[in-house]
Design a protein around this motif. Structure first.
Motif, PDB file in Angstrom:
ATOM      1  N   THR A   1       0.850  -1.190   0.000  1.00 33.79           N
ATOM      2  CA  THR A   1       0.000   0.000   0.000  1.00 33.79           C
ATOM      3  C   THR A   1       0.885   1.240   0.000  1.00 33.79           C
ATOM      4  O   THR A   1       1.672   1.455   0.929  1.00 33.79           O
ATOM      5  CB  THR A   1      -0.914   0.020   1.232  1.00 33.79           C
ATOM      6  OG1 THR A   1      -1.751  -1.140   1.227  1.00 33.79           O
ATOM      7  CG2 THR A   1      -1.799   1.263   1.221  1.00 33.79           C
ATOM      8  N   PHE A   2       0.771   2.035  -1.063  1.00 38.68           N
ATOM      9  CA  PHE A   2       1.554   3.267  -1.188  1.00 38.68           C
ATOM     10  C   PHE A   2       0.653   4.472  -0.898  1.00 38.68           C
ATOM     11  O   PHE A   2      -0.532   4.476  -1.237  1.00 38.68           O
ATOM     12  CB  PHE A   2       2.139   3.410  -2.591  1.00 38.68           C
ATOM     13  CG  PHE A   2       3.187   2.401  -2.924  1.00 38.68           C
ATOM     14  CD1 PHE A   2       4.521   2.649  -2.625  1.00 38.68           C
ATOM     15  CD2 PHE A   2       2.859   1.202  -3.535  1.00 38.68           C
ATOM     16  CE1 PHE A   2       5.501   1.719  -2.943  1.00 38.68           C
ATOM     17  CE2 PHE A   2       3.819   0.261  -3.853  1.00 38.68           C
ATOM     18  CZ  PHE A   2       5.149   0.526  -3.552  1.00 38.68           C
ATOM     19  N   ASP A   3       1.246   5.492  -0.290  1.00 34.31           N
ATOM     20  CA  ASP A   3       0.529   6.739  -0.032  1.00 34.31           C
ATOM     21  C   ASP A   3       1.485   7.895  -0.304  1.00 34.31           C
ATOM     22  O   ASP A   3       2.514   8.032   0.360  1.00 34.31           O
ATOM     23  CB  ASP A   3       0.024   6.794   1.405  1.00 34.31           C
ATOM     24  CG  ASP A   3      -0.799   8.044   1.674  1.00 34.31           C
ATOM     25  OD1 ASP A   3      -1.437   8.544   0.730  1.00 34.31           O
ATOM     26  OD2 ASP A   3      -0.812   8.523   2.827  1.00 34.31           O
ATOM     27  N   VAL A   4       1.169   8.701  -1.307  1.00 35.56           N
ATOM     28  CA  VAL A   4       1.998   9.848  -1.682  1.00 35.56           C
ATOM     29  C   VAL A   4       1.085  11.066  -1.756  1.00 35.56           C
ATOM     30  O   VAL A   4      -0.016  10.986  -2.322  1.00 35.56           O
ATOM     31  CB  VAL A   4       2.707   9.636  -3.040  1.00 35.56           C
ATOM     32  CG1 VAL A   4       3.542  10.855  -3.405  1.00 35.56           C
ATOM     33  CG2 VAL A   4       3.561   8.378  -3.006  1.00 35.56           C
ATOM     34  N   GLY A   5       1.522  12.180  -1.194  1.00 37.07           N
ATOM     35  CA  GLY A   5       0.663  13.358  -1.202  1.00 37.07           C
ATOM     36  C   GLY A   5       1.441  14.655  -1.224  1.00 37.07           C
ATOM     37  O   GLY A   5       2.641  14.703  -0.932  1.00 37.07           O
ATOM     38  N   THR A   6       0.758  15.715  -1.580  1.00 36.47           N
ATOM     39  CA  THR A   6       1.301  17.073  -1.563  1.00 36.47           C
ATOM     40  C   THR A   6       0.333  17.971  -0.807  1.00 36.47           C
ATOM     41  O   THR A   6      -0.833  17.628  -0.607  1.00 36.47           O
ATOM     42  CB  THR A   6       1.512  17.627  -2.984  1.00 36.47           C
ATOM     43  OG1 THR A   6       0.238  17.656  -3.659  1.00 36.47           O
ATOM     44  CG2 THR A   6       2.479  16.752  -3.763  1.00 36.47           C
TER      45      THR A   6
END
Length: 273
Positions: A80-85
């Motif tokens: 499970t990947f989580d990338v945010g700005t």
């Protein structure tokens, strides 16, 4: 001294301009000049805007960065990947004066997976605090009403945290978790008056841990699911490597030396939902 600091904040709110985007800058508030800067919220994605309710949220499909125990329902067959700005726009008004500011930067990145049937792991990095302000003042020189002195106060940088989360599902209802990691980064604060500049640069680092607990129960097989969570993070001191630099133009009177300052700490926090 306190009155001067309050005046700087007021002037900063009026004179903050759009600052260049930097890798460790997620704020442009003049209050970030104090301590380790403005603390960054660790929530993101589906948890944003929920306040501390997310501490009790343990759901399939996304990692929970607010509670290290609330990741035991991640998908068991894949990563499970989580990338945010994050981006923020602010407009300040005082009488007839106006100023606006904009910041945007990467906010978080994490990777989660199940290591064993009851053991879940998440690795990630996220901002911990940020310093970003630009204040310019112009004051009349005493005894010389036609002359003025321009002062500029500027700060940038911040701290990031890299963490390793471990969560264990003790029973169907109860999970416990722990975050282990390091907080590190560099902040730079400077004051310029005419041709003289004083710059204070500080490299900070600390190891940290925080703990989490999550419990859920279903009233009946088809009823509502009730859940509760709590987190606790002890206060930890930050190690410093500080440098004070003084420079004038022309650059014939420059000096740089290590210096000491009042110690900073990662604040002690606890919450539940």
């Amino acid at each position: 001294m306190r009155i001067m600091n309050l005046n700087l904040i007021l002037l900063g709110l009026m004179s903050t301009a759009i600052l260049p985007l930097r890798a460790q800058n997620t704020t442009n508030l003049p209050t970030s000049m104090y301590g380790i800067g403005e603390l960054s919220a660790s929530d993101g994605g589906r948890l944003s805007g929920m306040g501390n309710v997310g501490i009790a949220l343990n759901r399939t499909g996304f990692p929970n960065t607010l509670n290290p125990a609330a990741i035991t329902k991640m998908d068991t067959t894949c990563f499970t990947f989580d990338v945010g700005t994050a981006a923020a726009y602010a407009r300040y008004s005082y009488l007839s004066d106006h100023s606006s500011s904009l910041t945007a930067n990467p906010n978080r990145i994490s990777l989660g997976f199940r290591a064993m049937p009851r053991w879940y792991i998440m690795l990630g990095a996220a901002p911990y605090s940020s310093v970003g302000y630009f204040i310019r003042t112009e004051e009349v020189i005493e005894g010389m009403p036609t002359s003025s002195l321009t002062s500029t106060f500027q700060g940038e940088g911040g701290l990031y945290r890299c963490y390793w989360t471990n969560a264990v599902r003790l029973t169907r209802q109860l999970s416990v978790g722990i975050n282990m990691g390091i907080v590190m980064g560099t902040t730079t604060q400077s004051e310029t008056q005419e041709n003289a500049t004083v710059e204070y640069r500080s490299k900070k680092r600390a190891f940290y841990t925080d703990f989490g607990l999550h419990y859920e129960v279903q009233s009946d097989p088809e009823g509502m699911l009730w859940s509760a969570g709590s987190v606790f993070a002890p206060s930890l001191p930050l190690a410093h490597d500080n440098t004070l630099t003084y420079e004038t133009l022309p650059s014939t009177k420059n000096w740089r030396r290590p210096t000491t300052s009042n110690s900073n700490t990662c604040p002690c926090t606890s919450d539940w939902a």
